[in-house]
Design an enzyme around this catalytic site. Structure first.
Site, short mmCIF file in Angstrom:
data_model
loop_
_atom_site.label_atom_id
_atom_site.label_comp_id
_atom_site.label_asym_id
_atom_site.label_seq_id
_atom_site.Cartn_x
_atom_site.Cartn_y
_atom_site.Cartn_z
N ARG A 1 0.86 -1.14 -0.12
CA ARG A 1 0.10 -0.06 0.04
C ARG A 1 0.73 1.52 0.03
O ARG A 1 0.76 2.21 -0.85
CB ARG A 1 -0.98 -0.08 1.18
CG ARG A 1 -2.00 -0.88 1.11
CD ARG A 1 -2.85 -1.12 2.19
NE ARG A 1 -1.95 -1.82 3.35
CZ ARG A 1 -2.38 -2.99 3.77
NH1 ARG A 1 -3.37 -3.64 3.58
NH2 ARG A 1 -1.36 -3.69 4.63
N PRO B 1 7.77 -4.82 5.24
CA PRO B 1 7.52 -4.83 6.80
C PRO B 1 8.88 -5.55 7.38
O PRO B 1 9.37 -6.04 6.78
CB PRO B 1 6.34 -5.87 6.99
CG PRO B 1 5.70 -6.01 5.78
CD PRO B 1 6.71 -5.70 4.57
N SER C 1 9.84 2.56 7.27
CA SER C 1 9.21 1.20 7.51
C SER C 1 9.52 0.96 9.01
O SER C 1 8.67 1.33 9.94
CB SER C 1 9.56 0.22 6.52
OG SER C 1 8.79 -1.08 6.87
N ARG C 2 10.81 0.03 9.12
CA ARG C 2 11.04 -0.38 10.42
C ARG C 2 12.69 -0.46 10.69
O ARG C 2 13.34 -0.75 9.65
CB ARG C 2 10.65 -1.83 10.97
CG ARG C 2 9.15 -2.01 11.20
CD ARG C 2 9.01 -1.13 12.58
NE ARG C 2 7.45 -1.47 12.87
CZ ARG C 2 6.60 -0.36 12.60
NH1 ARG C 2 6.86 0.85 11.89
NH2 ARG C 2 4.95 -0.61 13.00
N GLU D 1 13.77 1.97 19.83
CA GLU D 1 13.06 3.18 19.82
C GLU D 1 12.82 3.21 21.07
O GLU D 1 11.90 2.02 21.75
CB GLU D 1 11.87 3.18 18.87
CG GLU D 1 12.53 3.22 17.48
CD GLU D 1 11.34 3.43 16.24
OE1 GLU D 1 10.20 3.27 16.61
OE2 GLU D 1 11.79 3.30 15.14
N HIS E 1 10.01 8.73 14.61
CA HIS E 1 8.79 8.01 14.41
C HIS E 1 7.49 8.73 14.28
O HIS E 1 6.53 8.57 14.88
CB HIS E 1 8.86 6.87 15.13
CG HIS E 1 8.07 5.49 14.53
ND1 HIS E 1 8.51 4.28 15.06
CD2 HIS E 1 7.08 5.42 13.79
CE1 HIS E 1 7.57 3.28 14.29
NE2 HIS E 1 6.80 4.11 13.61
#
Ligand code: NAD
Length: 324
Positions: free
Chosen positions: A162, A214, A241-242, A271, A290
């Site tokens: 997406r 992801p 993303s991460r 984080e 973030h």
């Protein structure tokens, strides 16, 4: 139904409301609990008599689920659901849901906030004007960094889901070409400007690389010394993303050598960021805390979907389940 929100502050620091959840049951809402996996006792204590647990970044580990809480439902207040041990939850019959789509446009927009900062350094140049430099300049203009035009350049999008597809649409509006890499290929998404590519080609042929896969075991450390070596010299990399998709020490080295000309990241491995993380002090590296997901418009959508997810579970037909 007793609903416990473990870390509600970042979703709702006070500018939206929890009324949707209050209509579904007795709500206990903590601003924050912990982001540390080791601090299980605190988490277990708070969810001991909860039927439904709502978490954003408070980890729900196997050990926590093994402690036999009553919980039958875990609602993650985010798209990425790696904070929950979904396999352990499945084994125990606990339904885990996420919020798949609330932040797509906000995150895609934020990719370009990072990218355009490298292209123009607006904040820096505005600061020089504020400090009187333009008023004293001999020339009608000046710039302190190479300025970059995106039209004609290639963006490699790693993870064409997406957000990746929405980023591609914006990139095309800037006149860029897109090389999309995804483990699932849907050729109907290709256009004159957007083509699927292998990971190697997307890395090797792109001027800008934007990460949208992801965090899975298969994607952890995807950007490392060896994959960076295959990229163009002077590549710009954006990660919304991460954090663990990127091996941070390899990125520091690549930024210091100039191999990577810019790294804009909204996420880091741990984080909140560790005080000794070198990235924010490394040249050409911009780290934001973030915030890609967090415009109020997106947070309201997130809250509404989180409430709908729990309401659907309560009616016996759960939606947005990530551990079927
Ligand atoms: P999505 O599920 O729509 O897209 C992910 C894509 O990655 C899918 O097309 C999938 O096929 C692909 N993929 C998965 N594993 C892969 C692999 N090993 N190799 C290649 N392709 C692979 O997800 P999305 O809505 O686009 O969100 C992407 C990520 O963005 C989320 O997982 C989340 O971590 C992150 N995110 C960050 C923020 C933020 O505030 N910074 C906000 C929302 C989402």
């Amino acid at each position: 139904m007793k609903i416990v929100v473990l870390d509600g502050y970042t979703l709702n620091p006070g500018d939206i409301d929890w009324n949707g959840f209050k209509k579904l049951g007795e709500l206990v809402c903590y601003d924050r609990t912990t982001t540390k996996k080791e601090e299980t006792a605190k988490i277990i204590d708070r969810i001991a008599d909860a039927d439904a647990v709502i978490t954003n970044k408070t980890p729900i580990t196997r050990e926590i689920l093994d402690s036999k809480p009553k919980v039958k439902y875990i609602g993650v207040l985010a798209t990425g659901y790696n904070v929950v041990d979904v396999d352990a939850a499945r084994e125990k019959g606990v339904v885990v849901t996420n919020i798949p789509t609330y932040g797509t446009t906000a995150v895609a927009q934020f990719v370009f906030a990072h990218l355009l900062e490298f292209c123009h350094h607006v904040a820096h140049h505005a600061e020089t004007v504020k400090n009187g430099r333009w008023a004293k300049s001999e020339d009608f203009c000046y710039w302190d960094y190479p300025l970059i035009e995106l039209a004609g350049k290639t963006m490699g999008i790693i993870g064409f889901g997406r957000i990746g597809q929405t980023v591609a649409g914006i990139a095309v509006a800037f006149g860029m070409k897109v090389l999309a890499y995804d483990e699932y290929v849907d050729k109907s998404r290709e256009t004159d400007s957007i083509k699927y590519a292998s990971l190697d080609d997307a890395l090797a042929k792109s001027d800008v690389i934007s990460l949208h896969v992801p965090l899975f075991d298969s994607t952890r450390g995807l950007i490392n010394k060896s994959t960076i070596a295959r990229m163009k010299d002077g590549v710009i990399i954006i990660n919304t993303s991460r954090g663990p998709l990127v091996v941070e020490e390899d990125m520091v080295e690549a930024l210091e050598s100039g191999k990577v000309a810019g790294f804009g990241s909204d996420v880091v491995e741990v984080e909140p960021i560790a005080p000794d993380n070198k990235l924010p002090r490394t040249r050409n590296c911009h780290i934001t805390p973030h915030i890609a997901w967090a415009p109020k418009e997106a947070r309201i959508r997130l809250m509404n979907i989180a409430v709908d997810n729990l309401a659907a579970f309560a009616k016996g037909s759960p939606v947005n389940v990530v551990n079927k």
